[in-house]
Design a protein around this motif. Structure first.
Motif, PDB file in Angstrom:
ATOM      1  N   LEU A 341     -10.933  70.038  -5.340  1.00 43.94           N
ATOM      2  CA  LEU A 341      -9.958  70.075  -4.253  1.00 43.94           C
ATOM      3  C   LEU A 341     -10.052  68.792  -3.423  1.00 43.94           C
ATOM      4  O   LEU A 341     -11.144  68.388  -3.016  1.00 43.94           O
ATOM      5  N   ARG A 343      -8.506  68.179  -0.414  1.00 45.38           N
ATOM      6  CA  ARG A 343      -8.515  68.348   1.037  1.00 45.38           C
ATOM      7  C   ARG A 343      -8.850  69.802   1.370  1.00 45.38           C
ATOM      8  O   ARG A 343      -8.664  70.695   0.539  1.00 45.38           O
ATOM      9  N   LEU A 345      -8.968  73.676   2.841  1.00 46.71           N
ATOM     10  CA  LEU A 345      -7.984  74.745   2.988  1.00 46.71           C
ATOM     11  C   LEU A 345      -8.609  75.879   3.782  1.00 46.71           C
ATOM     12  O   LEU A 345      -9.766  76.253   3.569  1.00 46.71           O
ATOM     13  N   GLU A 346      -7.814  76.447   4.690  1.00 53.39           N
ATOM     14  CA  GLU A 346      -8.188  77.702   5.342  1.00 53.39           C
ATOM     15  C   GLU A 346      -7.276  78.791   4.802  1.00 53.39           C
ATOM     16  O   GLU A 346      -6.063  78.601   4.677  1.00 53.39           O
ATOM     17  N   ILE A 347      -7.875  79.941   4.463  1.00 52.15           N
ATOM     18  CA  ILE A 347      -7.155  80.976   3.727  1.00 52.15           C
ATOM     19  C   ILE A 347      -7.323  82.302   4.446  1.00 52.15           C
ATOM     20  O   ILE A 347      -8.448  82.654   4.854  1.00 52.15           O
ATOM     21  N   GLN A 353      -4.935  84.301  -3.126  1.00 57.68           N
ATOM     22  CA  GLN A 353      -3.938  83.294  -2.783  1.00 57.68           C
ATOM     23  C   GLN A 353      -3.470  82.538  -4.026  1.00 57.68           C
ATOM     24  O   GLN A 353      -4.277  82.193  -4.897  1.00 57.68           O
ATOM     25  N   ARG A 355      -1.485  79.124  -4.301  1.00 57.41           N
ATOM     26  CA  ARG A 355      -0.908  78.005  -3.565  1.00 57.41           C
ATOM     27  C   ARG A 355      -0.348  76.969  -4.531  1.00 57.41           C
ATOM     28  O   ARG A 355      -0.984  76.613  -5.528  1.00 57.41           O
ATOM     29  N   ALA A 357       0.446  73.411  -5.954  1.00 63.29           N
ATOM     30  CA  ALA A 357      -0.448  72.253  -5.919  1.00 63.29           C
ATOM     31  C   ALA A 357      -0.062  71.258  -7.000  1.00 63.29           C
ATOM     32  O   ALA A 357       0.758  71.541  -7.882  1.00 63.29           O
ATOM     33  N   PRO A 368      -3.250  70.498  -2.670  1.00 64.06           N
ATOM     34  CA  PRO A 368      -2.239  71.463  -2.227  1.00 64.06           C
ATOM     35  C   PRO A 368      -0.922  70.759  -1.930  1.00 64.06           C
ATOM     36  O   PRO A 368      -0.904  69.625  -1.433  1.00 64.06           O
ATOM     37  N   PRO A 372       2.396  77.258   2.805  1.00 67.71           N
ATOM     38  CA  PRO A 372       2.184  78.520   2.109  1.00 67.71           C
ATOM     39  C   PRO A 372       3.372  79.475   2.160  1.00 67.71           C
ATOM     40  O   PRO A 372       3.359  80.520   1.496  1.00 67.71           O
ATOM     41  N   GLU A 395     -12.335  79.942   3.347  1.00 69.77           N
ATOM     42  CA  GLU A 395     -12.361  78.517   3.671  1.00 69.77           C
ATOM     43  C   GLU A 395     -12.857  77.741   2.459  1.00 69.77           C
ATOM     44  O   GLU A 395     -13.819  78.129   1.794  1.00 69.77           O
TER      45      GLU A 395
END
Length: 408
Positions: A341, A343, A345-347, A353, A355, A357, A368, A372, A395
């Motif tokens: 990843l 960057r 991500l807060e989930i 989830q 997302r 990308a 990402p 969302p 997170e």
């Protein structure tokens, strides 16, 4: 069929996948000509009845020779041989090669008995009555041996193979005129909503262009199914049932989008409840409201949410693998990878989830793409993968290893 719910009262994604997978039995097998098999799944192993190549043939335009006759050949000291025959590809007879002679031969022509090598025309003077051979040749040089690609009795394609151009090519090469394949799954895509209008027509206040139906029908075709798009069914239960009635005998699966939430005008839910379809909330985002079952004991039904990203993600996670598996494809699932990843991500907790990308195969990273929101279709259209993030993760710092479903 009833299915379990998780601790949150929501149905786990894997539970709903398993439920949807039970709805579609294997499609019947039918024999089709090769020209009508593209994109279908082979139902039985294809076993070669002939070798490939079927006979020793030349890999080059040149001259069939006995290698011992040209052992001393070189540009400074060419070996001169009489040319006794011309052997174009497709000649049905192949006169034997006598010692001390050459046959002019074309690519694909049968190598005559007595010859054990082919000298390319570029290493000769190209003569027709006599030829000056300017290079030696090892036994077997530029000769394609019978059966070196495929032996008689070899399974050249296994049951479950998806039939693309090269698969159809090998089938034709071993002489198969027809193949046993699974019939494509016949899918009725139902587009409901009084607010929907056809793209290209003027929009009035409160109207939107219908896109889900076209998108899902295309997704069905891309997955190897046979879609029929039924558009602009109004938000009325009687109209809904009337629209379905003419298609029930020729449909394996009905897909709807929208009308399955908790609002006051949820026509799909109102029409299908009590008619063999169960509704649930799945622990996923986007795509929580779902339904599945059999309409009045007939075709399978999968109801998808109405927001376009929710509908498309739900199709990918639940419908596509079930559809391809029923159609006999071994590769029912989208390919998956692990990626780094780029960057953080807060989930939200409690929901798996998916997302949008962008996966970079060159360095194995994934970024990402877009927000969302389940209405943000533009990012879905330009993404090449989905991040799949388990329910318990809230997170992810940059540099985390994540699972990626490749869409492109």
């Amino acid at each position: 069929m009833p299915h379990a719910t998780g601790p949150s009262g929501l149905t786990p994604v894997r539970e709903h996948q398993a439920w949807v997978a039970t709805l579609l039995p294997p499609a019947p097998v039918e024999s089709r000509p090769l020209t009508d098999c593209l994109g279908l799944a082979l139902a039985e192993d294809l076993v070669a009845a002939i070798p490939l190549p079927p006979f020793d043939n030349s890999a080059m335009d040149g001259y069939a020779v006995r290698s011992v006759d040209v052992t001393e050949a070189s540009p400074q000291h060419p070996v001169q041989l009489p040319v006794s025959e011309d052997l174009p590809a497709g000649r049905l007879d192949s006169p034997p090669l006598l010692p001390g002679t050459a046959h002019r031969i074309m690519t694909g022509a049968q190598v005559p008995s007595g010859a054990d090598a082919v000298v390319p025309v570029e290493r000769t003077d190209g003569g027709t009555a006599e030829v000056q051979v300017q290079a030696s040749a090892q036994p077997g040089a530029h000769v394609r041996r019978a059966g070196e690609d495929v032996q008689v009795g070899t399974a050249v394609l296994a049951a479950g193979a998806s039939l693309g151009p090269t698969q159809l090519g090998i089938a034709a090469a071993v002489g198969a005129a027809r193949l046993p394949v699974r019939r494509p799954i016949r899918v009725l895509v139902l587009s409901t909503g009084s607010e929907l209008v056809e793209p290209g027509s003027p929009l009035r206040t409160g109207q939107i262009y219908e896109s889900n139906g076209l998108m899902l029908a295309a997704a069905v075709r891309d997955a190897g199914g046979k879609p029929e798009l039924l558009r602009f069914v109004p938000d009325d239960v009687d109209s809904f049932h009337a629209a379905l009635a003419p298609h029930l005998e020729t449909t394996d699966l009905i897909i709807t989008s929208g009308g399955v939430s908790a609002g006051a005008y949820e026509v799909v839910k109102d029409a299908l409840s009590g008619n063999g379809v169960e509704f649930t909330k799945v622990a996923m985002q986007p795509g929580m409201p779902q339904g599945a079952g059999h309409y009045r004991g007939g075709p399978a039904v999968v109801t998808l949410p109405g927001n376009p990203v929710s509908a498309m993600v739900s199709f990918e996670i639940f419908v596509r693998p079930a559809l391809r598996r029923a159609a006999g494809h071994r590769d029912a699932e989208r390919p998956s990878r692990q990626a780094t990843l780029t960057r953080p991500l807060e989930i939200p907790a409690g929901k798996r989830q998916y997302r949008r990308a962008l996966f970079d195969a060159a360095d194995g990273t994934v970024t990402p793409h877009g927000g969302p929101g389940s209405h943000l279709l533009s990012a879905m259209a330009t993404a090449n993968c989905l991040l799949e993030i388990p329910e318990e993760i809230t997170e992810l710092p940059a540099g985390s290893t994540v699972d990626v479903l490749l869409m492109d």
